[in-house]
Design a protein around this motif. Sequence first.
Motif, PDB file in Angstrom:
ATOM      1  N   TYR A 147       0.506  -1.292   0.208  1.00  0.00           N
ATOM      2  CA  TYR A 147      -0.322  -0.619   0.288  1.00  0.00           C
ATOM      3  C   TYR A 147       0.711   1.734   0.255  1.00  0.00           C
ATOM      4  N   LEU A 161       1.148   4.524  -3.332  1.00  0.00           N
ATOM      5  CA  LEU A 161       0.698   4.958  -2.522  1.00  0.00           C
ATOM      6  C   LEU A 161       2.039   6.267  -2.943  1.00  0.00           C
ATOM      7  N   ARG A 214      -1.171   6.269   6.205  1.00  0.00           N
ATOM      8  CA  ARG A 214      -1.269   6.919   6.004  1.00  0.00           C
ATOM      9  C   ARG A 214      -1.143   8.329   6.191  1.00  0.00           C
ATOM     10  N   GLU A 252      -5.548  11.699  -4.035  1.00  0.00           N
ATOM     11  CA  GLU A 252      -7.491  11.059  -3.336  1.00  0.00           C
ATOM     12  C   GLU A 252      -7.094   9.944  -4.583  1.00  0.00           C
ATOM     13  N   GLU A 287      -4.710   6.615  -3.815  1.00  0.00           N
ATOM     14  CA  GLU A 287      -4.777   6.190  -2.802  1.00  0.00           C
ATOM     15  C   GLU A 287      -6.262   5.246  -3.423  1.00  0.00           C
ATOM     16  N   LEU A 337     -10.822   6.947   4.773  1.00  0.00           N
ATOM     17  CA  LEU A 337     -10.549   8.610   4.176  1.00  0.00           C
ATOM     18  C   LEU A 337     -11.287   9.804   4.500  1.00  0.00           C
TER      19      LEU A 337
END
Length: 196
Positions: free
Chosen positions: A35, A39, A79, A135, A138, A157
Amino acid sequence: MTKAEEQRLIRLAAAGDRDAAEAFIRAHQRSLYAYLYRLSGRTDVAEDVAQEAFVRVLTNLDRFDPRFRFSTWLFTIARRLFLNFREKRRPANGSETMGSWGSEAGRPEAGVARAEINVVARDALQRALMVLSLEQREVMILFHQQDWPIWLIAEHLGMPEGTVKSHLHRGRRRLREVLASTTNVPAEQTLEEAWL
């Protein structure tokens, strides 16, 4: 890992059991790294942020609310750490290949050509992902790579489900455009494998 097993490991790790903490990290390490790599586009950033996320999680296990999914909590912490890192350092968006990480190259039945195609597909996908807004990137990663449902992405989010769907739609369209303009892009099936 079942929810009951996860809860048991959390209790043991919170009580100081190193084996439980290690099993816990092993269970989530690969998906968290993947992830963060997708990202950020950088292996060094993914490794650093993943390590820091696990440190934060393990030192704050007593704050975890068992009503929620642990992976959501872990990914939220990761995140935030990534966004802080990005804000402080503003790294260049250079592209690195993932090499043979996660590829089929180590399997005896896999041919060298297949492993090469997988690496090329991963690299092409990563370059295309870096063109997307943060955005969109992700949302695409959480949906396609982590298999999170729309509602969970929206919750994670802090945006409406409709906005998540819009980011997903626009992100897919932009990825197709970028990949179509790239020469030597592997077949669509190979790109699906590149998410893994």
